[in-house]
Design a protein around this motif. Sequence first.
Motif, short mmCIF file in Angstrom:
data_model
loop_
_atom_site.label_atom_id
_atom_site.label_comp_id
_atom_site.label_asym_id
_atom_site.label_seq_id
_atom_site.Cartn_x
_atom_site.Cartn_y
_atom_site.Cartn_z
N ASP A 33 0.79 -1.23 0.00
CA ASP A 33 0.00 0.00 0.00
C ASP A 33 0.82 1.28 0.00
N ALA A 309 -14.43 -1.48 -6.79
CA ALA A 309 -13.06 -1.33 -6.30
C ALA A 309 -12.99 -1.46 -4.78
N ARG A 310 -13.91 -0.82 -4.08
CA ARG A 310 -13.86 -0.86 -2.62
C ARG A 310 -14.12 -2.26 -2.08
N PHE A 313 -10.90 -4.14 -2.51
CA PHE A 313 -9.96 -3.67 -1.49
C PHE A 313 -10.23 -4.34 -0.14
N LYS A 324 -3.89 0.01 -1.74
CA LYS A 324 -4.45 1.36 -1.55
C LYS A 324 -5.67 1.52 -2.45
N CYS A 325 -6.78 1.84 -1.84
CA CYS A 325 -7.99 2.14 -2.62
C CYS A 325 -8.00 3.63 -2.94
N ASP A 327 -10.25 5.00 -5.09
CA ASP A 327 -11.61 5.40 -5.44
C ASP A 327 -12.12 6.44 -4.44
N GLN A 335 -13.00 4.18 -9.14
CA GLN A 335 -12.84 2.73 -9.26
C GLN A 335 -11.38 2.29 -9.49
N CYS A 336 -10.46 3.08 -8.96
CA CYS A 336 -9.04 2.74 -9.12
C CYS A 336 -8.46 2.16 -7.84
N LEU A 337 -7.55 1.21 -8.02
CA LEU A 337 -6.75 0.63 -6.95
C LEU A 337 -5.29 0.83 -7.29
N ARG A 338 -4.47 1.01 -6.25
CA ARG A 338 -3.03 1.15 -6.48
C ARG A 338 -2.31 0.00 -5.79
#
Length: 358
Positions: A33, A309-310, A313, A324-325, A327, A335-338
């Motif tokens: 994360d 995404a959540r 996560f 890491k969420c 969103d 709707q992105c995740l890292r």
Amino acid sequence: MSIEQKITQLIRPEIRALHAYPVGDASGMIKLDAMENPYQWPADMVQEWQGILANCALNRYPHPTAPEVTAGLREVMNVPAQYDILLGNGSDEIIQLLAMAVANPGATILAPEPGFVMYKMIATFVGLNYVGVPLNEDFSLDVDGMLAVIAQQQPQLIFLAQPNNPTGNLWAEADLTAIVEASDGLVVLDEAYLPFSSRNHLDWLDRYDNVLVMRTLSKVGLAGLRLGMLFGRPEWLNEINKIRMPYNINVLTQASAAFALKHFDVLDQQCAELKQQREWLFAELQALGFAAYKSEANFILARVKTDNAREIFEALKTHKILIKCMDGAHPLLAQCLRFTVGKAGENQALITALKAIL
């Protein structure tokens, strides 16, 4: 008067409106994360380092300018002799010093968004105006938008991260050039993820007298030391150094960083392995149906096409994996995740868990 009333009376409203920087609890988890180097040092290197620490004089204040560290940085990063080096307790302190140095009434900090959140937070801390210009949908710079703000507000300080966090991409050289040449303020090129990138901008110190280059040792495996650095012309760094707290780099950090810089080949090799793992992880995420974005950092930003995404996560946390969420952090990151790139086994565990979840 109640304590709530006293807080309202004494604490600035913009500070009361803030939330402290969130740090997730990664106890017992695979930690993907925070863009850390997951590798530790070889045993013989650790033993030698521990011997050095045993002889550190903890009863004495550290050297105020950490000459062994700056000499090591000059050699490892090929910093020309005509430029000075200022050290900070992480890049965060350097960002704060820069903001404090230009904090005249009405001064403005400009940065593209989404970007490193501390640019905006520190601007707020020191009472500066902050303007964030959204990136284009493909995460390229909105040059016209940046130039419009420069023309209208003449920002005293501009931050440009190369590569950018959290998008992981490099921006076009022509776009960067246009912004620097339009600005009468300081432009800081933040190269926190340089060890994983195909481009550096140290030679821009020769081209422009209003450019500074900021880097860190956090991403190469020394995050726990908290050591950031600023390279630039002595005229600028002399002024910024006036507000640096004395002894800001402690004895143990100085000894450890100086030692690590003498063994930088080990850290370089670890970064090379992470770049290989990055390509593997990118392909695996794409194969799972994520819209993964090419990265020149040690993380990958990916968009979830199923709008959950959540949920992904949270489900990964049940598999003891923390990512890491993104969103909700910015409209462009919906709707992105890292995903931080980890060791091979950690990346494989991530993909196995994602397959189970999806």
